[in-house]
Design an enzyme around this catalytic site. Structure first.
Site: not given
Ligand code: NCD
Length: 459
Positions: A54, A83, A133
Site C-alpha cells: 500500500r 554491495k 510511520h
Molecule cells: C504498516 C507498516 O508497514 O508499518 N503497513 C502499512 O504501511 N500500511 C503496518 C504493518 O505492516 O503491519
C-alpha cells in the site's frame, strides 16, 4: 532562504497543517483524475529497504495522478546496498539530480532522520523500523476525521502489537495532540514501549489511568487495559475515584487493530498467531463498541476475521483507498505546489551531537548503531532538571548517570539543580560517575559536599 522541510515524525506537522492536508485531500478525492497538472515533471524516488504494498503503490499512484513520474527501488536488497553502500551515500546520490522528493522505508529506527541530514530534497518517512510511520497516521487521522467530522474528544482503542507497530506510535502521538483519548488494549507482552508512554505524558500531557475492561468483552479479556487521556485536572477526578476504582469505558468511536509485527520480534517472543487477539462479529458486539468503526493499517493476518468484512463498521479498505488523496495532498505540499504550511514553521529542534567519550543509544536497531560511518549519537534534551535525554534518531531514552560541564570540567548528578546553569552545548553525558571521572571530570562541589556528609567518621 526557506528551510527544507521533511516529514520524519508526525511531530513535523502542526495540527493546523494536518487539518489543511485533510481539507485538500477531501477536495482531491472528489475528482481524483483532475490534478494531473499540479506536479507535472516532478519525480518521486521510492527507496524501500523493507516490503510494502500500500504505502509504496499509493505514493507512486499519487505522484502519477499529480502528473509526475516515479523512480523506484522497491527492493533495496537488489541495489548497491547489497554491495555495502551506506544509506547516507545512496540518499546523497538520489537526492542530487535524480529526484525532487524521496520516500524512504527502512528497518532501522531513525533512518529517515539520517536521510534528511544528507538529502538535498524533502524526505518522507514511509516507516523506520518500529519507530514511526507518519504518512500512515495522516491516512488514519483523515479516515477518522471523514467518519466523525472531528478528532478532539474521540475515544480510540489501540489494539494488538502496540510495542513494535510504528503505525501505533505515530497515531498515538497525533491523537494525543488532537485531544483524543486512547484506550490501549495490547496483546499480552506487547504493551506500548516505555519511551512512547513517557513522551505521551511529558510532551503531550496525557495521563495513563487503569481502565475497567469488563464492558469491552472478549477483546480485552486477557489484556491490562490502560486509558490515556489529555491531562485536565478537573477531569482526572472523574477517572479514578477515591477508592482507586478503574475508569469505565462507556463508548468507543474507533478500534484500531494491528498485526503481530513478527519480523521485529526478539528471540523468545512468541510467534504463535493462535495466541494472538482476534476481532470479529462477536467481539464487536460488546456494548461500548456497538458503533465503533474498525480500522487497520493492513496487511492483516487473522487479527480481524474475514467474516467481519461485510460489517459496515469495518472501514479498513476505505482507509487504504484514502491513502491516495492524502498522499497527493502531502506530495503537493512538499513539492511546493499546495499551500498548507504554517507561515511561521516550528524552529528546528535543538539537538546535540555526541562525542566519542559519551553515552550512546542503547537500541541495537537504531540507525546510529547500524550506520556508524555516517550517524553520530545525537541527543535531544527533553528535560534540563532532572536531566532527561532521548536519542534524536529513534526517540529511545538514553540513561545518563552523570552530566559533565566541558567548561568547568566538573560533573553533576542528573537531578542536580545546578544543571540549570550549564548550557546544553557544553554538557557531556556519561553512563555513571566512574565514566565521568575516566573522562577527566571531577565531582562538582555539591557532590563532594554530599559525599563528605555521608562519609563514615575516621576513627
Ligand atoms: C504498516 C507498516 O508497514 O508499518 N503497513 C502499512 O504501511 N500500511 C503496518 C504493518 O505492516 O503491519
Amino acid at each position: 532562504m526557506t528551510e527544507l522541510r521533511h516529514l520524519v515524525s508526525i511531530d513535523d506537522l502542526s495540527l493546523a497543517e494536518m487539518e489543511a492536508i485533510f481539507l485538500k485531500a477531501r477536495e482531491i478525492s472528489e475528482d481524483l483524475t483532475g490534478w494531473a497538472h499540479l506536479c507535472q515533471g516532478a519525480i518521486t524516488a521510492t527507496l524501500f529497504y523493507e516490503p510494502s504494498t500500500r504505502t509504496r503503490l499509493s505514493f507512486e499512484s499519487a505522484t502519477q495522478r499529480l502528473g509526475g513520474g516515479v523512480i523506484t527501488a522497491a527492493d533495496m536488497r537488489n541495489s548497491s546496498a547489497s554491495k555495502g553502500e551506506s544509506l547516507a551515500d545512496t540518499v546523497r546520490v538520489v537526492s542530487s539530480s535524480y529526484a525532487d522528493i524521496l520516500v524512504l522505508r527502512h528497518p532501522s529506527e531513525g533512518a529517515a532522520r539520517l536521510a534528511a541530514d544528507y538529502s538535498g530534497v524533502p524526505v518522507i518517512n514511509a516507516g523506520d523500523g518500529s519507530h514511526e510511520h507518519p504518512t500512515q497516521t495522516l491516512c488514519d487521522l483523515y479516515s477518522l476525521w471523514v467518519e466523525h467530522g472531528h478528532l478532539e474528544g474521540l475515544d480510540v482503542v489501540l489494539a494488538g502489537d502496540l510495542r513494535y507497530s510504528r503505525t501505533i506510535h505515530s497515531f498515538a502521538y497525533a491523537l494525543a495532540r488532537f485531544g483524543a483519548n486512547l484506550v490501549c488494549i495490547p496483546q499480552h507482552g506487547f504493551e506500548l514501549p516505555g519511551y512512547v508512554v513517557k513522551r505521551l505524558r511529558e510532551e503531550f500531557g496525557v495521563e495513563p489511568v487503569r481502565a475497567n475492561a469488563k464492558r469491552l468483552g472478549d477483546l480485552a479479556a486477557s489484556s491490562d487495559v490502560v486509558y490515556l487521556t489529555p491531562q485536565k485536572p478537573h477531569q482526572l477526578s472523574l477517572f479514578t475515584d477515591a477508592k482507586g476504582k478503574a475508569q469505565d469505558i462507556q463508548h468507543v468511536h474507533a478500534v484500531y487493530m494491528t498485526r503481530p509485527q513478527t519480523e521485529r520480534y526478539a528471540s523468545g517472543e512468541s510467534e504463535d498467531s493462535a495466541q494472538y487477539m482476534q476481532l470479529g462479529k462477536n467481539t464487536m458486539a460488546a456494548e461500548p463498541l456497538k458503533d465503533a468503526v474498525v480500522m487497520h493499517p493492513l496487511p492483516r493476518r487473522d487479527e480481524i476475521s474475514a467474516d467481519f468484512d461485510s460489517d459496515p463498521r469495518g472501514i479498513y479498505f476505505k482507509q487504504a483507498a484514502r491513502g491516495v488523496p492524502v498522499r497527493m495532498a502531502l506530495l503537493g505540499a512538499f513539492l511546493g505546489k499546495i499551500d498548507v504550511f504554517d507561515k511561521e514553521p516550528k524552529l528546528p529542534e535543538d539537538l546535540r551531537r555526541g562525542e566519542k567519550d559519551e553515552v550512546s543509544c542503547p537500541k541495537e536497531s537504531c540507525i546510529s548503531r547500524t550506520e556508524i560511518r555516517h550517524a553520530d549519537t545525537k541527543f535531544k534534551i527533553i528535560s534540563r532538571v532532572p536531566l532527561q535525554v532521548i536519542c534524536a534518531y529513534c526517540s529511545n531514552e538514553i540513561a545518563v548517570g552523570a552530566v559533565g560541564s566541558r567548561t568547568t570540567k566538573q560533573w553533576h548528578p542528573p537531578t542536580s539543580a545546578q544543571l540549570k546553569k550549564v548550557r546544553p552545548e557544553e554538557m557531556a553525558f556519561f553512563e555513571d560517575p566512574e565514566a565521568a571521572l575516566a573522562g577527566g571530570f571531577q565531582p562538582a562541589p555539591e557532590v563532594s559536599a554530599e559525599t563528605e556528609e555521608i562519609a563514615p567518621p575516621v576513627l
